[in-house]
Design an enzyme around this catalytic site. Structure first.
Site, PDB file in Angstrom:
ATOM      1  N   SER A 240     -10.511   6.400  -5.231  1.00 24.69           N
ATOM      2  CA  SER A 240     -11.863   5.875  -5.350  1.00 24.69           C
ATOM      3  C   SER A 240     -13.056   6.901  -4.997  1.00 24.69           C
ATOM      4  O   SER A 240     -14.262   6.777  -5.068  1.00 24.69           O
ATOM      5  CB  SER A 240     -12.107   4.699  -4.358  1.00 24.69           C
ATOM      6  OG  SER A 240     -11.964   5.000  -2.930  1.00 24.69           O
TER       7      SER A 240
ATOM      8  N   TYR B  72     -13.462   9.414 -11.996  1.00 25.27           N
ATOM      9  CA  TYR B  72     -13.198   8.166 -11.069  1.00 25.27           C
ATOM     10  C   TYR B  72     -13.785   6.719 -11.842  1.00 25.27           C
ATOM     11  O   TYR B  72     -13.075   5.948 -12.094  1.00 25.27           O
ATOM     12  CB  TYR B  72     -13.931   8.184  -9.614  1.00 25.27           C
ATOM     13  CG  TYR B  72     -13.997   6.733  -8.988  1.00 25.27           C
ATOM     14  CD1 TYR B  72     -12.962   5.918  -8.868  1.00 25.27           C
ATOM     15  CD2 TYR B  72     -15.284   6.220  -8.748  1.00 25.27           C
ATOM     16  CE1 TYR B  72     -13.158   4.703  -8.171  1.00 25.27           C
ATOM     17  CE2 TYR B  72     -15.767   5.136  -8.080  1.00 25.27           C
ATOM     18  CZ  TYR B  72     -14.333   4.313  -7.884  1.00 25.27           C
ATOM     19  OH  TYR B  72     -14.538   3.092  -7.450  1.00 25.27           O
TER      20      TYR B  72
ATOM     21  N   THR C 135      -3.124   6.144 -10.922  1.00 26.40           N
ATOM     22  CA  THR C 135      -2.932   4.848  -9.964  1.00 26.40           C
ATOM     23  C   THR C 135      -4.001   3.802 -10.526  1.00 26.40           C
ATOM     24  O   THR C 135      -3.578   2.832 -10.725  1.00 26.40           O
ATOM     25  CB  THR C 135      -3.922   5.304  -8.673  1.00 26.40           C
ATOM     26  OG1 THR C 135      -2.762   6.141  -7.883  1.00 26.40           O
ATOM     27  CG2 THR C 135      -4.152   4.082  -7.599  1.00 26.40           C
TER      28      THR C 135
ATOM     29  N   ASP D 120       0.828  -1.157  -0.135  1.00 25.23           N
ATOM     30  CA  ASP D 120       0.032  -0.038   0.058  1.00 25.23           C
ATOM     31  C   ASP D 120       1.017   1.262   0.196  1.00 25.23           C
ATOM     32  O   ASP D 120       1.865   1.479   0.795  1.00 25.23           O
ATOM     33  CB  ASP D 120      -0.908   0.121   1.054  1.00 25.23           C
ATOM     34  CG  ASP D 120      -2.055   0.872   1.276  1.00 25.23           C
ATOM     35  OD1 ASP D 120      -1.856   2.132   1.025  1.00 25.23           O
ATOM     36  OD2 ASP D 120      -3.275   0.491   0.983  1.00 25.23           O
ATOM     37  N   ALA D 121       0.382   2.026  -0.772  1.00 22.65           N
ATOM     38  CA  ALA D 121       1.394   3.471  -0.805  1.00 22.65           C
ATOM     39  C   ALA D 121       1.222   4.479   0.185  1.00 22.65           C
ATOM     40  O   ALA D 121       1.658   5.477   0.408  1.00 22.65           O
ATOM     41  CB  ALA D 121       1.065   4.048  -2.260  1.00 22.65           C
TER      42      ALA D 121
ATOM     43  N   ASP E 164     -26.083  20.171  -5.747  1.00 20.35           N
ATOM     44  CA  ASP E 164     -25.475  18.685  -6.425  1.00 20.35           C
ATOM     45  C   ASP E 164     -24.127  18.991  -6.978  1.00 20.35           C
ATOM     46  O   ASP E 164     -23.695  20.033  -7.381  1.00 20.35           O
ATOM     47  CB  ASP E 164     -26.744  18.293  -7.154  1.00 20.35           C
ATOM     48  CG  ASP E 164     -26.699  16.662  -7.130  1.00 20.35           C
ATOM     49  OD1 ASP E 164     -25.681  15.959  -6.720  1.00 20.35           O
ATOM     50  OD2 ASP E 164     -27.607  16.222  -7.753  1.00 20.35           O
ATOM     51  N   ARG E 165     -23.577  17.878  -6.895  1.00 20.11           N
ATOM     52  CA  ARG E 165     -22.049  17.620  -7.707  1.00 20.11           C
ATOM     53  C   ARG E 165     -22.444  17.544  -9.139  1.00 20.11           C
ATOM     54  O   ARG E 165     -23.539  16.752  -9.477  1.00 20.11           O
ATOM     55  CB  ARG E 165     -20.996  16.644  -6.952  1.00 20.11           C
ATOM     56  CG  ARG E 165     -21.661  15.304  -7.319  1.00 20.11           C
ATOM     57  CD  ARG E 165     -20.699  14.323  -6.668  1.00 20.11           C
ATOM     58  NE  ARG E 165     -20.965  12.785  -6.900  1.00 20.11           N
ATOM     59  CZ  ARG E 165     -20.663  11.818  -6.205  1.00 20.11           C
ATOM     60  NH1 ARG E 165     -20.040  12.097  -4.939  1.00 20.11           N
ATOM     61  NH2 ARG E 165     -21.145  10.686  -6.333  1.00 20.11           N
TER      62      ARG E 165
ATOM     63  N   THR F   6     -15.814  -1.480  -9.293  1.00 17.04           N
ATOM     64  CA  THR F   6     -17.062  -0.933  -8.822  1.00 17.04           C
ATOM     65  C   THR F   6     -18.368  -0.983  -9.692  1.00 17.04           C
ATOM     66  O   THR F   6     -17.964  -1.061 -11.035  1.00 17.04           O
ATOM     67  CB  THR F   6     -16.656   0.742  -8.552  1.00 17.04           C
ATOM     68  OG1 THR F   6     -17.817   1.181  -8.187  1.00 17.04           O
ATOM     69  CG2 THR F   6     -15.994   1.347  -9.819  1.00 17.04           C
ATOM     70  N   ASP F   7     -19.392  -0.831  -9.312  1.00 13.53           N
ATOM     71  CA  ASP F   7     -20.522  -0.786 -10.075  1.00 13.53           C
ATOM     72  C   ASP F   7     -20.728   0.500 -10.967  1.00 13.53           C
ATOM     73  O   ASP F   7     -21.619   0.823 -11.815  1.00 13.53           O
ATOM     74  CB  ASP F   7     -21.821  -1.095  -9.272  1.00 13.53           C
ATOM     75  CG  ASP F   7     -22.009   0.188  -8.262  1.00 13.53           C
ATOM     76  OD1 ASP F   7     -21.189   0.904  -8.017  1.00 13.53           O
ATOM     77  OD2 ASP F   7     -23.252  -0.124  -7.498  1.00 13.53           O
TER      78      ASP F   7
ATOM     79  N   SER G 159     -12.003   5.933 -14.989  1.00 13.91           N
ATOM     80  CA  SER G 159     -10.423   5.371 -14.852  1.00 13.91           C
ATOM     81  C   SER G 159     -10.751   3.927 -14.297  1.00 13.91           C
ATOM     82  O   SER G 159      -9.795   2.866 -14.543  1.00 13.91           O
ATOM     83  CB  SER G 159      -9.745   6.209 -13.425  1.00 13.91           C
ATOM     84  OG  SER G 159     -10.367   6.238 -12.251  1.00 13.91           O
ATOM     85  N   LYS G 160     -11.662   3.757 -13.713  1.00 12.60           N
ATOM     86  CA  LYS G 160     -11.938   2.169 -13.026  1.00 12.60           C
ATOM     87  C   LYS G 160     -12.214   1.389 -14.224  1.00 12.60           C
ATOM     88  O   LYS G 160     -11.975   0.112 -14.290  1.00 12.60           O
ATOM     89  CB  LYS G 160     -12.922   2.133 -12.083  1.00 12.60           C
ATOM     90  CG  LYS G 160     -12.613   2.696 -10.641  1.00 12.60           C
ATOM     91  CD  LYS G 160     -11.141   1.647 -10.068  1.00 12.60           C
ATOM     92  CE  LYS G 160     -11.691   0.390  -9.658  1.00 12.60           C
ATOM     93  NZ  LYS G 160     -10.636  -0.318  -9.287  1.00 12.60           N
TER      94      LYS G 160
END
Length: 358
Positions: free
Chosen positions: A83, A158, A98, A31-32, A289-290, A132-133, A161-162
């Site tokens: 994440s 995010y 990452t 782990d970093a 909201d974002r 992830t979903d 990238s996943k």
């Protein structure tokens, strides 16, 4: 022996703890120790010879190659990832480095290691990639839940990238024959969750008398999975999953964010009442909201149940009560994470700090 990457983070640490509680097979934990990586999560393993912690990055290919050559693990379980969606919106580059570049370099180190193994060891080796979903995008209110056949439609830096990392894992299987497995999970919650995510943030802010910020109308729907159920699913997929396959892992608990916050408030009202007698729900504050906020995620986990016999052990009601109680019982952990004091603890406690040229 297995190699776990990202094993000081929320899900990774729970996995390492549960793994060593259920069997004696050793773990190399790489782990970093970025902001969410916390060796305090693993304090109970101090002095346990089955756990070797190495501070390092999955993007450091020579380091990973050396660890594989020296320790000869039979499997890699890759939790290492940036994440947090909000952080990806404000600073996406770390997520690309990452989640995409790091996964690529980890795959390459694993491929060269696997290729050189003797026949029996080569056949037994596994590379399990935890995803992830969110790679599937957003669902309409009445749309069927995500299955493993759903198109990838990521909507944030995010999730993009996943999604890229998932595609790399798939490609390394189909091009090189790498013995890979992929899991796509719904929203996890439980012990050791870094307090920037919804549930721990609500608990911590409520106890501190701070506002409980809810994006928009709070009607964003998520499927919630107790982290220890997720860990048991990963163990099962590692044990019996079909190579090259993807398995969705969900808790069968679709709930709007606002309902989650009200439930957390009710539990805190019961377990740690406010001195003034008012409900913690009076602290709820709706905020803007974002950008690009996905409206609904839902996981169809029937493939995992049908093929491997896995189902979650916790309902949301049992899991959230355990989670709230854990935060009440572990105020020192929360205080250390919030203050940054755990950074000093890390530098005193970690077993190895390694670089490729060490």
């Amino acid at each position: 022996m297995i190699l776990v990457t990202g094993g000081a983070g929320f899900i990774g640490a729970n996995f390492v703890l549960d793994w060593l509680a259920s069997n004696d097979e050793s773990v190399i934990n790489l782990d970093a120790l970025t902001y969410a990586g916390n060796l305090q999560n693993l304090q109970s393993l101090e002095g346990d010879k089955r756990h070797l912690f190495v501070k390092g990055d999955i993007g450091d290919g020579p380091l990973v190659a050396r660890l594989l050559a020296e320790h000869k693990p039979r499997a890699i379980v890759n939790f290492a990832a940036e994440s947090h969606v909000d952080r990806s919106i404000h600073g996406p580059e770390d997520f690309i480095q990452t989640n995409v570049v790091g996964t690529f370099r980890l795959l390459e180190a694993a491929r060269h290691y696997w290729s050189a193994l003797a026949a029996a060891e080569k056949q037994a080796f596994r590379f399990l990639h935890v995803s992830t979903d969110e790679v599937y995008g957003s669902l309409a209110p009445t749309a069927p839940a995500f299955t493993e056949k759903h198109n990838y439609e990521p909507n944030s830096p995010y999730s993009a990238s996943k999604a890229a990392s998932d595609h790399l894992v798939r490609a390394w299987h189909h091009t090189y024959g790498m013995p890979v497995l992929t899991t796509n999970c719904s929203n996890n919650y439980g012990p050791y969750h870094f307090p920037e995510k919804l549930i721990p943030l609500m608990i911590v802010n409520a106890l501190a008398g701070k506002p409980l910020p809810i994006y928009g109308d709070g009607m964003q729907v998520r499927d919630w999975l107790y982290v220890k159920d997720h860990c048991s699913a990963i163990r099962r997929v590692l044990e019996a999953g079909q190579l090259g396959e993807t398995y969705n892992v969900g808790g069968w608990n679709e709930k709007p964010n606002i309902d989650i916050v009200h439930l957390v408030c009710r539990l805190l009202d019961e377990l740690r009442p406010r001195a003034d007698g008012q409900s913690y729900s009076t602290q709820i504050a709706h905020v803007q909201d974002r950008p690009g906020h996905d409206r609904r995620y839902a996981i169809d986990a029937r493939k995992l149940e049908r093929e491997l016999g896995w189902m979650p052990a916790e309902t949301f009601e049992t899991g959230i009560r355990k989670t709230v109680q854990w935060y009440l019982d572990n105020a020192d952990w929360v205080a250390a994470v919030q203050s940054g004091a755990y950074r000093d603890w890390i530098e005193r406690q970690y077993v190895h700090t390694e670089k490729a040229d060490a």
